[in-house]
Design a protein around this motif. Structure first.
Motif, short mmCIF file in Angstrom:
data_model
loop_
_atom_site.label_atom_id
_atom_site.label_comp_id
_atom_site.label_asym_id
_atom_site.label_seq_id
_atom_site.Cartn_x
_atom_site.Cartn_y
_atom_site.Cartn_z
N VAL A 190 -88.60 -18.16 67.34
CA VAL A 190 -88.84 -16.80 66.88
C VAL A 190 -87.96 -16.44 65.69
O VAL A 190 -88.35 -15.64 64.83
N LYS A 191 -86.77 -17.03 65.62
CA LYS A 191 -85.87 -16.72 64.51
C LYS A 191 -86.46 -17.17 63.18
O LYS A 191 -86.19 -16.56 62.14
N VAL A 271 -92.01 -20.06 69.76
CA VAL A 271 -93.07 -19.12 69.44
C VAL A 271 -94.25 -19.27 70.40
O VAL A 271 -94.87 -18.27 70.80
N ASP A 272 -94.57 -20.51 70.80
CA ASP A 272 -95.69 -20.68 71.73
C ASP A 272 -95.39 -20.07 73.10
O ASP A 272 -96.28 -19.53 73.76
N ASP A 273 -94.12 -20.13 73.52
CA ASP A 273 -93.74 -19.47 74.78
C ASP A 273 -93.82 -17.96 74.65
O ASP A 273 -94.20 -17.26 75.60
N LEU A 274 -93.44 -17.44 73.48
CA LEU A 274 -93.52 -16.00 73.25
C LEU A 274 -94.96 -15.52 73.30
O LEU A 274 -95.24 -14.44 73.84
N GLN A 279 -99.14 -12.34 76.22
CA GLN A 279 -100.38 -12.27 76.96
C GLN A 279 -100.15 -11.82 78.40
O GLN A 279 -100.93 -11.03 78.96
N GLU A 280 -99.10 -12.35 79.03
CA GLU A 280 -98.83 -12.02 80.43
C GLU A 280 -98.29 -10.60 80.60
O GLU A 280 -98.62 -9.91 81.56
N ARG A 281 -97.44 -10.16 79.66
CA ARG A 281 -96.82 -8.84 79.77
C ARG A 281 -97.66 -7.73 79.16
O ARG A 281 -97.34 -6.55 79.31
N HIS A 282 -98.69 -8.12 78.40
CA HIS A 282 -99.55 -7.15 77.71
C HIS A 282 -98.73 -6.28 76.75
O HIS A 282 -98.89 -5.06 76.71
N VAL A 283 -97.85 -6.93 76.00
CA VAL A 283 -97.08 -6.24 74.96
C VAL A 283 -97.38 -6.90 73.62
O VAL A 283 -97.87 -8.03 73.57
N HIS A 284 -97.09 -6.20 72.53
CA HIS A 284 -97.40 -6.70 71.20
C HIS A 284 -96.18 -6.74 70.28
O HIS A 284 -96.32 -7.02 69.09
N MET A 285 -95.00 -6.45 70.83
CA MET A 285 -93.80 -6.43 69.99
C MET A 285 -92.61 -6.92 70.80
O MET A 285 -92.46 -6.57 71.97
N ALA A 286 -91.78 -7.72 70.16
CA ALA A 286 -90.56 -8.22 70.80
C ALA A 286 -89.38 -7.98 69.87
O ALA A 286 -89.47 -8.17 68.65
N PHE A 301 -97.14 -9.48 67.84
CA PHE A 301 -98.21 -10.39 68.22
C PHE A 301 -98.96 -10.88 66.99
O PHE A 301 -99.35 -12.05 66.90
N GLU A 302 -99.14 -10.00 66.02
CA GLU A 302 -99.83 -10.38 64.80
C GLU A 302 -99.05 -11.44 64.03
O GLU A 302 -99.63 -12.37 63.48
N ASP A 303 -97.72 -11.31 64.00
CA ASP A 303 -96.89 -12.32 63.31
C ASP A 303 -97.09 -13.70 63.92
O ASP A 303 -97.14 -14.71 63.20
N VAL A 304 -97.18 -13.75 65.24
CA VAL A 304 -97.35 -15.03 65.93
C VAL A 304 -98.71 -15.63 65.60
O VAL A 304 -98.82 -16.82 65.29
#
Length: 417
Positions: A190-191, A271-274, A279-286, A301-304
């Motif tokens: 992610v970094k 990134v693949d784990d994120l 998907q599991e948490r139904h969130v779009h930002m970390a 989510f869009e960045d990924v």
């Protein structure tokens, strides 16, 4: 011999289907045959190799002996190719059905009984074939170590080269870039692709409703982090859609009650784990945090998804936004804040190329500071691998623009500028 093939095939299924309770029963049993089962399973690779060698040897013997007998007993002056192939296919089907399918189905139902019946013969075969089994295991381990220890850079480059070689005239540039994005996806952290803390747009939790509405209109983001005191103290995420029913509320409306809990991830998270977590948490930002718990950056989510499919433009994105400029086939100009992941994707290289020199930096500007061991001045240049970097613009704090020449030869970049 067909019976022997069936027994060995059944033993393979029986040994490797035993449960922990079965093995515990074997260890506690006074019978030597049962006690020997968990002993053999202590080295499953050697056991499996022994079974495979036995099964292959028996099946080959069946085919060779059968062909020899067929040749001896036939009264025909000549045997056609079709007849020979038919005979081979017939015996192959017999071996598969009677020597593989039926015994394995039976052994799967009678695991412990089958294993007990075959354990003595397997143990004897393992001792007799010890030199051959050891040699096969050595070669197998050598091959595994060779491929396991290959640098990630080499593997990724080989896969990318395979894509290029497999491409035809009908393969579009977008299709090739999509496949390359999939290959690189699993190696990214992610970094490497996050938006740095300097570029984060966030609200102070003490701001009034009219202030944040003005900022929402200015930046046009659908989700905004909310901090308390400093960006290192993220309290939550404000979803603009949650604010829509309250647009006509009084200025003293407590919009802070709409904040949703933030999702924090470490810099080293893949990134693949994120993506799975999104998907599991139904969130779009970390919110990306460093080893000390401070805010390092932000990832959506869009960045990924963009790491695979490329840039995604929506109705709020600036169509004329220029992240980089390409002067010619080998020369580019990048902003210093451009991430190394984006840089490598554009020039068609792997981020692991810079692993020996990048340190903890994830941007081109940070890479320049690492290569120069200082904040370089405009006009200074340096070389690494097949790249030549020239600082186009910089101040006493950071690198702003970098000209990059990509090529096998280290020519003077000024000649192509």
């Amino acid at each position: 011999m067909l019976t022997a093939s069936a027994l060995v095939s059944g033993a393979e299924v029986a040994f490797f289907s035993l449960s922990e309770s079965d093995l515990l029963l074997c260890r506690q049993s006074p019978k030597r045959s049962l006690q020997l089962i968990p002993v053999l399973l202590e080295n499953p690779r050697r056991l499996l190799t022994t079974l495979l060698v036995l099964n292959t040897s028996i099946n080959l013997s069946i085919v060779i002996i059968s062909l020899h007998l067929f040749w001896e007993v036939t009264v025909l002056p000549a045997i056609s190719t079709g007849m020979l192939l038919g005979f081979v296919m017939l015996f192959t089907l017999a071996i598969v059905f009677f020597g593989e399918v039926l015994p394995k189905a039976y052994a799967n139902q009678k695991k412990l009984t089958t294993a007990q019946r075959m354990v003595g013969a397997i143990n004897t075969a393992e001792k007799l074939l010890y030199p051959l089994i050891s040699m096969l295991l050595y070669f197998t381990q050598t091959i595994e170590n060779r491929y396991r220890n290959r640098p990630t850079t080499q593997i990724i480059e080989e896969l990318q080269q395979a894509i290029e070689e497999a491409s035809t005239s009908e393969t579009t540039h977008e299709e090739k870039e999509l496949l390359k994005g999939i290959i690189n996806f699993g190696s990214l952290t992610v970094k490497q692709i996050m938006r740095s803390r300097m570029d984060i747009v966030a609200f102070d939790i003490t701001q009034k409703l009219d202030e944040i509405l003005s900022l929402i209109n200015q930046y046009e983001y659908s989700r905004i982090p909310v901090y308390n005191g400093s960006i290192d103290q993220i309290e939550g995420i404000l979803y603009v859609k949650d604010l829509l029913p309250h647009l006509d509320a009084e200025p003293d409306f407590v919009w802070q009650t709409l904040i949703r809990p933030p999702y924090f991830v470490p810099e080293i998270k893949k990134v693949d784990d994120l993506l799975k977590d999104f998907q599991e948490r139904h969130v779009h930002m970390a919110i990306v945090v460093d080893e000390y718990g401070g805010t390092s950056g932000l990832l959506t989510f869009e960045d990924v998804i963009e790491e695979v499919v490329g840039d995604i433009k929506d109705e709020f994105d600036e169509e004329d936004e220029i992240v980089y400029s390409q002067i010619d086939e080998n020369t580019y100009i990048f902003e210093g804040k451009t991430s190394l992941a984006d840089f490598c994707r554009i020039i068609g290289s792997s981020t692991d190329v810079f692993e020996p020199v990048r340190g903890k930096n994830e941007s081109i500007g940070g890479l320049m500071i690492e290569l120069f061991s200082k904040i370089p001045l405009a006009g200074e240049d340096t070389e690494f691998d097949k790249f030549k970097f020239v600082i186009e613009s910089a101040d006493n704090k950071h690198v702003k623009l970098v000209k990059v020449y990509v090529g096998e030869s280290k020519e003077n970049i000024s000649s192509v500028a």
